[in-house]
Scaffold this active site. Structure first.
Site, PDB file in Angstrom:
ATOM      1  N   LYS A   1       0.793  -1.244   0.071  1.00  0.00           N
ATOM      2  CA  LYS A   1       0.120  -0.083  -0.185  1.00  0.00           C
ATOM      3  C   LYS A   1       0.740   1.404  -0.007  1.00  0.00           C
ATOM      4  O   LYS A   1       0.572   2.058  -0.767  1.00  0.00           O
ATOM      5  CB  LYS A   1      -1.004   0.213   1.351  1.00  0.00           C
ATOM      6  CG  LYS A   1      -1.702  -1.012   1.358  1.00  0.00           C
ATOM      7  CD  LYS A   1      -2.567  -0.677   2.641  1.00  0.00           C
ATOM      8  CE  LYS A   1      -2.052  -0.734   3.963  1.00  0.00           C
ATOM      9  NZ  LYS A   1      -1.538  -1.887   4.573  1.00  0.00           N
TER      10      LYS A   1
ATOM     11  N   ARG B   1      -9.169   0.682   9.384  1.00  0.00           N
ATOM     12  CA  ARG B   1      -8.648  -0.467   9.594  1.00  0.00           C
ATOM     13  C   ARG B   1      -9.447  -1.387  10.550  1.00  0.00           C
ATOM     14  O   ARG B   1      -9.208  -2.559  10.959  1.00  0.00           O
ATOM     15  CB  ARG B   1      -7.218  -0.399  10.496  1.00  0.00           C
ATOM     16  CG  ARG B   1      -5.880  -0.812   9.618  1.00  0.00           C
ATOM     17  CD  ARG B   1      -4.943  -0.019  10.463  1.00  0.00           C
ATOM     18  NE  ARG B   1      -3.660  -0.980  10.396  1.00  0.00           N
ATOM     19  CZ  ARG B   1      -2.763  -0.310   9.729  1.00  0.00           C
ATOM     20  NH1 ARG B   1      -2.469   0.639   9.101  1.00  0.00           N
ATOM     21  NH2 ARG B   1      -1.446  -1.400   9.979  1.00  0.00           N
TER      22      ARG B   1
ATOM     23  N   ARG C   1      12.188  -6.209   4.900  1.00  0.00           N
ATOM     24  CA  ARG C   1      11.971  -4.779   4.435  1.00  0.00           C
ATOM     25  C   ARG C   1      13.046  -3.820   5.156  1.00  0.00           C
ATOM     26  O   ARG C   1      13.418  -4.195   6.413  1.00  0.00           O
ATOM     27  CB  ARG C   1      10.556  -4.307   5.098  1.00  0.00           C
ATOM     28  CG  ARG C   1      10.073  -2.768   4.830  1.00  0.00           C
ATOM     29  CD  ARG C   1       8.530  -2.875   4.495  1.00  0.00           C
ATOM     30  NE  ARG C   1       8.044  -2.950   5.953  1.00  0.00           N
ATOM     31  CZ  ARG C   1       6.636  -2.441   5.800  1.00  0.00           C
ATOM     32  NH1 ARG C   1       6.181  -2.171   4.841  1.00  0.00           N
ATOM     33  NH2 ARG C   1       6.234  -2.080   7.075  1.00  0.00           N
TER      34      ARG C   1
ATOM     35  N   ARG D   1      12.724  -1.235  10.662  1.00  0.00           N
ATOM     36  CA  ARG D   1      11.657  -0.364  11.432  1.00  0.00           C
ATOM     37  C   ARG D   1      11.467  -1.246  12.631  1.00  0.00           C
ATOM     38  O   ARG D   1      11.464  -2.685  12.576  1.00  0.00           O
ATOM     39  CB  ARG D   1      10.533  -0.267  10.625  1.00  0.00           C
ATOM     40  CG  ARG D   1       9.904   1.077  10.439  1.00  0.00           C
ATOM     41  CD  ARG D   1       8.832   1.112   9.234  1.00  0.00           C
ATOM     42  NE  ARG D   1       7.617   0.527   9.943  1.00  0.00           N
ATOM     43  CZ  ARG D   1       6.426   0.314   9.056  1.00  0.00           C
ATOM     44  NH1 ARG D   1       6.567   0.906   7.873  1.00  0.00           N
ATOM     45  NH2 ARG D   1       5.474  -0.221   9.522  1.00  0.00           N
TER      46      ARG D   1
ATOM     47  N   ARG E   1       1.211  -7.750  14.051  1.00  0.00           N
ATOM     48  CA  ARG E   1       0.368  -6.856  13.036  1.00  0.00           C
ATOM     49  C   ARG E   1      -0.614  -7.724  12.012  1.00  0.00           C
ATOM     50  O   ARG E   1      -1.526  -7.145  11.795  1.00  0.00           O
ATOM     51  CB  ARG E   1       1.549  -6.228  12.270  1.00  0.00           C
ATOM     52  CG  ARG E   1       2.110  -5.129  12.958  1.00  0.00           C
ATOM     53  CD  ARG E   1       3.256  -4.664  12.490  1.00  0.00           C
ATOM     54  NE  ARG E   1       3.401  -4.034  11.049  1.00  0.00           N
ATOM     55  CZ  ARG E   1       4.637  -4.357  10.367  1.00  0.00           C
ATOM     56  NH1 ARG E   1       5.621  -4.618  10.613  1.00  0.00           N
ATOM     57  NH2 ARG E   1       4.299  -3.719   8.895  1.00  0.00           N
TER      58      ARG E   1
END
Ligand code: ADP
Length: 227
Positions: A15, A90, A128, A161, A172
């Site tokens: 996204k 969400r 990531r 992160r 998550r």
């Protein structure tokens, strides 16, 4: 007409990458609740202090907090001709809040659900890396920087992160499954304009092409049939 695009999908569905490419095409702001919340944490203001632990643990921030944040942002002058929402709504409460906001203004939003295979998501999230200065995202497998470990754009060393650690990734994804995925049925039941794009195995540019096509001619696209 206000061009309201809602990018919906699991963490790691792309996204953020799509939204940042799309904002240059549509010339509307990219509004990411994750980025906004992280900016508050970095600033160390009262809101940032309140939400820091929640972000670190992969749970969702309270609906009232996020709803207010988004509503304030949507009132900014640069969002009047349109915007791309990334990471919001969400939860059902957020979706009801947003749909009420749209309906009160006669805005017909377009929800685009990026569908990505679960295993691809896990690989993407664990690989990531992000530039802490400009926010550009990389992936050590699928989208590595030109020089290992540093940002192509400004040479800053890349970081993992905090919420990309494995236990947090699991949380998550669990939050997505239990609180966010059911919104697909919500959008459908309420007759909102929802489109699905298979985003498992495409370059960001190829996916952008499909997303743009859906936005330009939504009525010609394939409406979502299944969750
Ligand atoms: P991702 O989609 O990869 O999980 P985000 O940057 O969108 O990453 O979100 C990071 C974190 O920010 C979430 O795990 C959550 O704690 C918080 N957050 C972001 N958007 C929302 C939202 N709409 N509602 C509640 N919490 C949110």
């Amino acid at each position: 007409m206000t061009q309201a695009v809602v990018l919906f999908g699991s963490p790691g569905s792309g996204k953020g990458t799509q939204a940042s490419l799309l904002k240059d095409c549509l010339k509307v702001p990219h509004i990411s609740t994750g980025d906004m919340l992280r900016a508050h944490v970095r600033n160390g203001n009262a809101l940032g202090v309140r939400v820091a632990d929640t972000l670190q643990s992969g749970f969702l921030v309270r609906d009232e907090v996020v709803n207010q944040l988004v509503e304030q942002r949507l009132a900014d002058p640069d969002a009047q001709s349109g915007f791309i929402l990334d990471g919001y709504p969400r939860t059902r409460d957020q979706a009801e809040h947003l749909c009420g906001w749209f309906d009160g203004r006669g805005i017909r939003e377009l929800v685009i659900h990026l569908i990505v295979d679960y295993n691809v998501i896990v690989t993407r999230l664990t690989g990531r890396r992000q530039c802490p200065r400009c926010g550009t995202l990389y992936n050590i497998v699928s989208n590595p920087p030109r020089k290992e470990g540093v940002c192509d754009l400004d040479g800053t060393p890349l970081v993992v992160r905090n919420d990309d650690r494995e236990s947090v990734i699991r949380q998550r994804l669990a939050a997505y499954e239990s609180q966010s995925r059911p919104l697909i049925d919500f959008f459908r039941e309420k007759g909102r304009r929802l489109f699905e794009i298979d985003a498992s195995d495409q370059t960001p540019e190829a996916l952008l092409f499909q997303v743009c096509r859906t936005i330009r001619a939504p009525e010609a696209g394939q409406p979502a049939l299944s969750g």
